[in-house]
Enzyme design. Sequence first.
Site, PDB file in Angstrom:
ATOM      1  N   LYS A 186      -2.634  94.954  13.069  1.00 31.26           N
ATOM      2  CA  LYS A 186      -1.293  95.267  12.684  1.00 31.26           C
ATOM      3  C   LYS A 186      -1.152  96.761  13.221  1.00 31.26           C
ATOM      4  CE  LYS A 186       1.520  95.468   8.354  1.00 31.26           C
ATOM      5  NZ  LYS A 186       3.181  94.482   9.153  1.00 31.26           N
ATOM      6  N   GLU A 222       5.450  83.662  15.216  1.00 32.34           N
ATOM      7  CA  GLU A 222       5.531  84.110  14.690  1.00 32.34           C
ATOM      8  C   GLU A 222       7.240  85.713  14.519  1.00 32.34           C
ATOM      9  OE1 GLU A 222       3.143  87.549  12.479  1.00 32.34           O
ATOM     10  OE2 GLU A 222       2.238  87.809  13.959  1.00 32.34           O
TER      11      GLU A 222
HETATM   12  N1  PLP Z   1       3.749  89.164  10.410  1.00 34.72           N
HETATM   13  C1  PLP Z   1       4.120  90.577  10.989  1.00 34.72           C
HETATM   14  C2  PLP Z   1       4.442  91.019  12.742  1.00 34.72           C
HETATM   15  C3  PLP Z   1       4.088  91.302  10.238  1.00 34.72           C
HETATM   16  O1  PLP Z   1       4.309  92.798  10.388  1.00 34.72           O
HETATM   17  C4  PLP Z   1       4.011  91.122   8.400  1.00 34.72           C
HETATM   18  C5  PLP Z   1       4.076  91.916   7.448  1.00 34.72           C
HETATM   19  O2  PLP Z   1       2.727  93.030   7.435  1.00 34.72           O
HETATM   20  C6  PLP Z   1       3.326  89.824   7.854  1.00 34.72           C
HETATM   21  C7  PLP Z   1       3.461  89.248   9.383  1.00 34.72           C
HETATM   22  C8  PLP Z   1       3.402  89.776   7.183  1.00 34.72           C
HETATM   23  O3  PLP Z   1       2.235  90.210   6.667  1.00 34.72           O
HETATM   24  P1  PLP Z   1       1.493  90.269   5.085  1.00 34.72           P
HETATM   25  O4  PLP Z   1       1.631  89.280   4.218  1.00 34.72           O
HETATM   26  O5  PLP Z   1      -0.063  90.766   5.223  1.00 34.72           O
HETATM   27  O6  PLP Z   1       2.551  91.785   4.752  1.00 34.72           O
HETATM   28  C1  COI Z   2       4.649  94.554   5.881  1.00 34.32           C
HETATM   29  O1  COI Z   2       6.065  92.961   5.516  1.00 34.32           O
HETATM   30  O2  COI Z   2       4.380  95.343   5.340  1.00 34.32           O
HETATM   31  C2  COI Z   2       5.115  95.403   6.696  1.00 34.32           C
HETATM   32  O3  COI Z   2       4.540  95.402   7.604  1.00 34.32           O
HETATM   33  C3  COI Z   2       6.028  94.164   7.757  1.00 34.32           C
HETATM   34  C4  COI Z   2       7.538  95.743   8.257  1.00 34.32           C
HETATM   35  C5  COI Z   2       8.504  94.564   9.277  1.00 34.32           C
HETATM   36  C6  COI Z   2       7.937  96.274   7.221  1.00 34.32           C
END
Ligand code: PLP
Ligand code: COI
Length: 349
Positions: A186, A222
């Site tokens: 991330k 994704e």
């Molecule tokens: N994929 C991407 C590219 C994201 O930015 C996010 C957001 O955090 C997710 C997936 C979902 O991850 P999470 O469920 O850990 O928030």
């Molecule tokens: C999240 O889901 O926390 C993210 O960082 C996604 C972002 C595109 C807001």
Amino acid sequence: MTVEKKDLDWGSLDFGYRKTDYSYVANWKDGEWDEGGLTADHEIHLSECAGIFHYCQEVFEGLKAYTTEDGSIVCFRPDMNAERMYNSAQRLEMPGFPQERFIEAVKQVVKANAAWVPPFGSGATLYVRPFMIGSGEVIGVAPAPEYQFRILVTPVGPYFKGGLKPITIRISEYDRAAPHGTGNIKAGLNYAMSLRPIMEAHRQGYAENLYLDSETRTYVEETGGANVLFVKADGTLVVPKSHTDSILPSITRRSLVQVAKDLGMNVEERFVEWAEVASGAFVECGLCGTAAVISPVGQIDNKVYGANEEVTFPNGKDEIGPVMKKLRETLTGIQDGALEDKHGWVCKI
Ligand code: PLP
Ligand code: COI
């Protein structure tokens, strides 16, 4: 802990930034993190030569804090965010923020902003955004000599306008991440890459982009900000995997896989070809993530390279389908304390 909440129209919040009372800040210098603590200063003053401005050394996280029915405040699996941020930092040659300290810092900053955690049942949550930047000066391509770790919090509503109304997304002609690149961490740089495609998608009336694998353009990976889930006619949950390790390991997705198994559903975590989606193999589709929660997808268009495919999901076209609805209700029920937390995911602040 019961505090008087701020006087906001919680139900009409969008996914935007609103300054709260405190942020958390810690600095890394000479090989170690300082003690860190809360700050009411929401600005960062940096050298023009700070590493973040030149070589994009930035990683971040996203999690949410919720008010439960009895008025307490909780967050969801902060240990997983701590671990993922540590891994993201390592990939960009940044110092990892100690995982126990990450959890403590999240608790401290959420507690200090308790009045900003939206009330139970309001539909809004407190979004928690930990991030780290290269703050030291660097001019040749190299890791910065100093770093800042921060956590800002802000109350938010739904990520996609229209809340639970199924969205239409499109396959992007751009790639989000290189094979074996940084798609699995991330880092802000991945999102810079996605700005042109997301603005083009919006201009064409789409809510998001679906990215295929950039090596072969065969497999579904994704979207710009969430993982993807599909449901087969027999109710099986199908979760795409990446053979080039370029999907972000979503904490929501990993939790939903467990929730689905707990509900007795059949789950397949495997490669998913776009051709399988286009053949009509799935009856529901959804995006999952901290911001997205589960957002139902009603249609995916593929107009790339002369194709003209419009794939709809019959059980979730007009409103969220039954499987996505059940998964969403179960996950949010665990998160806000209405359902039993069998796996110890909920962290009391
Ligand atoms: N994929 C991407 C590219 C994201 O930015 C996010 C957001 O955090 C997710 C997936 C979902 O991850 P999470 O469920 O850990 O928030
Ligand atoms: C999240 O889901 O926390 C993210 O960082 C996604 C972002 C595109 C807001």
